[in-house]
Design an enzyme around this catalytic site. Structure first.
Site, PDB file in Angstrom:
ATOM      1  N   GLY A  31       0.820  -1.213   0.000  1.00 56.37           N
ATOM      2  CA  GLY A  31       0.000   0.000   0.000  1.00 56.37           C
ATOM      3  C   GLY A  31       0.854   1.264   0.000  1.00 56.37           C
ATOM      4  N   GLY A  33      -0.394   4.361   0.158  1.00 59.20           N
ATOM      5  CA  GLY A  33      -1.227   5.477   0.625  1.00 59.20           C
ATOM      6  C   GLY A  33      -0.449   6.258   1.681  1.00 59.20           C
ATOM      7  N   PHE A  34      -1.190   6.984   2.519  1.00 59.40           N
ATOM      8  CA  PHE A  34      -0.536   7.826   3.532  1.00 59.40           C
ATOM      9  C   PHE A  34       0.346   6.989   4.468  1.00 59.40           C
ATOM     10  CE2 PHE A  34      -4.175  10.436   2.330  1.00 59.40           C
ATOM     11  CZ  PHE A  34      -3.566  11.669   2.186  1.00 59.40           C
ATOM     12  N   VAL A  99      -1.697  -7.396  -4.240  1.00 58.97           N
ATOM     13  CA  VAL A  99      -1.403  -8.512  -3.340  1.00 58.97           C
ATOM     14  C   VAL A  99      -2.658  -9.362  -3.209  1.00 58.97           C
ATOM     15  CG1 VAL A  99      -0.855  -9.126  -0.955  1.00 58.97           C
ATOM     16  CG2 VAL A  99       0.484  -7.381  -2.149  1.00 58.97           C
ATOM     17  N   GLU A 195     -19.132  17.465   2.340  1.00 58.27           N
ATOM     18  CA  GLU A 195     -18.269  18.253   1.450  1.00 58.27           C
ATOM     19  C   GLU A 195     -18.747  18.167   0.001  1.00 58.27           C
ATOM     20  OE1 GLU A 195     -14.218  18.161   4.154  1.00 58.27           O
ATOM     21  OE2 GLU A 195     -14.308  16.818   2.458  1.00 58.27           O
ATOM     22  N   ASP A 324      -5.699   3.016   7.954  1.00 55.05           N
ATOM     23  CA  ASP A 324      -7.119   2.649   8.026  1.00 55.05           C
ATOM     24  C   ASP A 324      -7.336   1.149   8.200  1.00 55.05           C
ATOM     25  OD1 ASP A 324      -7.747   5.266   7.659  1.00 55.05           O
ATOM     26  OD2 ASP A 324      -8.824   5.003   5.768  1.00 55.05           O
ATOM     27  N   ALA A 339      -6.160  10.745   7.718  1.00 58.46           N
ATOM     28  CA  ALA A 339      -4.819  10.769   7.127  1.00 58.46           C
ATOM     29  C   ALA A 339      -3.730  10.954   8.188  1.00 58.46           C
ATOM     30  CB  ALA A 339      -4.753  11.878   6.086  1.00 58.46           C
ATOM     31  N   GLN A 340      -3.973  11.840   9.165  1.00 57.78           N
ATOM     32  CA  GLN A 340      -2.958  12.097  10.194  1.00 57.78           C
ATOM     33  C   GLN A 340      -2.612  10.833  10.965  1.00 57.78           C
ATOM     34  OE1 GLN A 340      -0.708  14.074  11.310  1.00 57.78           O
ATOM     35  NE2 GLN A 340      -1.165  15.275   9.499  1.00 57.78           N
TER      36      GLN A 340
END
Ligand SMILES: Cc1cc2nc3c(=O)[nH]c(=O)nc-3n(C[C@H](O)[C@H](O)[C@H](O)COP(=O)(O)OP(=O)(O)OC[C@H]3O[C@@H](n4cnc5c(N)ncnc54)[C@H](O)[C@@H]3O)c2cc1C
Length: 448
Positions: A31, A33-34, A99, A195, A324, A339-340
């Site tokens: 992964g 990602g972040f 994967v 949003e 996550d 994200a943090q």
């Protein structure tokens, strides 16, 4: 990084095992990602080979996906190629592959690359950072009619659906069908639903004004549905109320305490009432990717792996889950899927592995430092909650814009997004109002 390919057992004839040829240990990160990128970066000075596997060739800045879906930004402005990490960090190898299996006994992962078949990759340490995907709460049949928002493809599909609905509304002679095309239903009033709804409301009122002679886009109906009692349930109630008022002022109809029972080609049935709509968007639940389950460890209801306070998988030495995909409690509250938290967890695990490789033991468990929670509700308005601090309005919106521009991957994205935002702020126009052309029958040439 050099590697040696060895034949695998005969029962897995297609797979070869890719084992490290050097004496260096190998960390496989699944992964980009972040969390995965933060783990890779934290290992930049470590004497180790890092193998970063992702099924996409790009990292997505997900907090701005809703702006791609509503034509403010284009896909390239919120994404960055993962492969460029190879140029920046000498001990990293990037592999574009999905994967499909993890074997803790032989310490290998099975990865399938487009056109290149299946490979088995050996690891000394494994970091699973595979994130989440939309969940339809057991109603996967809804996915056909109500796309979720998780990838660039999803965002472009949603944008095409929204813009296409206005085109159809402008051509039909049937009043009921026109009303259906001009009704947009968003299921789920968390930050993404809020949003997206607010941005859509501004698009129909400002950006599309005067663009259609036969219809008035400002008359579109935008309905935000949620089974819960209020919008933004993870924020304080006072902020939820402010956001509801703001959405109403923008023309969004907020309907809470109503469960969606059906989604089909005609629209939705919610709380026993049918709402005809040609555009239903799913902004409700999320579930973990299937990879944590492949570890054979305990998972929570959403499929996230239960990890110990060091983000390790129980009874699996050297195996971690971050971001996550991990389920971790802190002070009796789950660490949030933001994200943090993903960045901090990835960074923590990268450093932990680097220390272990030096023969040092890490005694301090992971601590999530909450920098605050934000959501933006259209132009000039955002809410922020940090501990006891709750703010909303135009100043908070400026903070939101500043933080998001700074957090974007790559300098070029920061510059491009700032330019687009300024253009859009002063003119009301959105530059990415594109509906991709369907390929003409018989003209598609692979590779073009
Ligand atoms: C629309 C949206 C808006 C959001 N807004 C905010 C916000 O405003 N603020 C905030 O803090 N958070 C926000 N979030 C949440 C935030 O984006 C996530 O918490 C964060 O992305 C989690 O990081 P991660 O690294 O765990 O997972 P991700 O960033 O999702 O990365 C997972 C990676 O794993 C890869 N992967 C998955 N399965 C496989 C596999 N089998 N093989 C190979 N690769 C695989 C994926 O391709 C992906 O690149 C938002 C999320 C979404 C979807």
């Amino acid at each position: 990084m050099s590697a040696m390919l060895a034949e695998s057992r005969s029962d897995q004839a297609t797979a070869v095992v890719d084992v490290p040829s050097s004496d260096r240990k190998r960390v496989v990160i699944i992964g980009g990602g972040f969390a995965g990128l933060a783990a890779a970066r934290a290992l930049r000075h470590a004497d180790v080979d890092v193998f970063l596997i992702d099924r996409r060739n790009h990292h997505i800045f997900q907090p701005l996906l809703y702006q791609v879906a509503t034509a403010v930004l284009s896909s390239a402005e919120i994404a960055a190629p993962i492969r460029q990490l190879e140029a920046k960090q000498r001990n990293v190898t990037v592999l574009l592959a999905e994967v499909t299996g993890v074997d803790l006994a032989s310490r290998t992962v099975e990865a399938s690359s487009p056109g290149a078949g299946v490979r088995k990759i050996a690891f000394d340490y494994l970091v699973v950072a595979t994130g989440m995907r939309p969940s339809y709460f057991g109603h996967d049949e809804f996915a056909r009619y109500a796309p979720g928002l998780k990838s660039l493809n999803d965002a472009e599909t949603i944008r095409a659906k929204i813009l296409g609905a206005f085109e159809l509304a402008a051509t039909t002679e049937d009043e009921a069908e026109r009303a259906r095309e001009m009704t947009f239903v968003l299921v789920g009033a968390g930050p993404t639903g809020v949003e997206l709804a607010a941005s859509l409301a501004q698009m129909v009122k400002v950006t599309l004004r005067g663009n259609f002679r036969r219809i008035d886009p400002a008359k579109a109906s935008i309905i935000l549905l949620d089974a819960g009692k209020r919008v933004l349930p993870t924020f304080a109630e006072s902020l939820s109320r402010r956001v509801t008022r703001r959405l109403t002022k923008l023309g969004v109809k907020v309907v809470t305490g109503v469960k969606v029972e059906t989604v089909d080609e005609q629209g939705v049935v919610a709380g026993g009432n049918r709402i005809p709509s040609a555009t239903v968007l799913w902004t409700a639940g999320v579930a973990a990717s299937p990879v944590p389950k492949m570890l054979g460890t305990k998972t929570d209801r959403a499929g996230r792996a239960l990890v110990d306070p060091f983000l390790k998988v129980l009874d699996a030495p050297g195996v971690f889950v971050v971001g996550d995909a991990a389920s971790l409690m802190q002070n009796e509250h789950p660490v949030p899927g933001v994200a943090q938290a993903a960045i901090q967890e990835g960074n923590y695990v990268g450093r932990l592995i680097a220390k272990e490789l030096k023969g040092r033991k890490v005694r301090r468990p992971f601590r999530y430092f909450d920098k605050g929670n934000m959501a933006v509700v259209g132009k000039n308005y955002a809410v922020l909650e940090r501990g006891w601090l709750r703010t909303s309005g135009v100043l908070t919106w400026l903070v939101w814009a500043f933080v998001h521009v700074l957090s974007l991957p790559q300098l070029q994205n920061r510059l491009r997004v700032q330019r687009q935002w300024l253009w859009s702020y002063f003119t009301g126009q959105r530059s990415s109002r594109l509906i991709p052309e369907p390929p003409a029958a018989g003209t598609h040439e692979p590779g073009r």
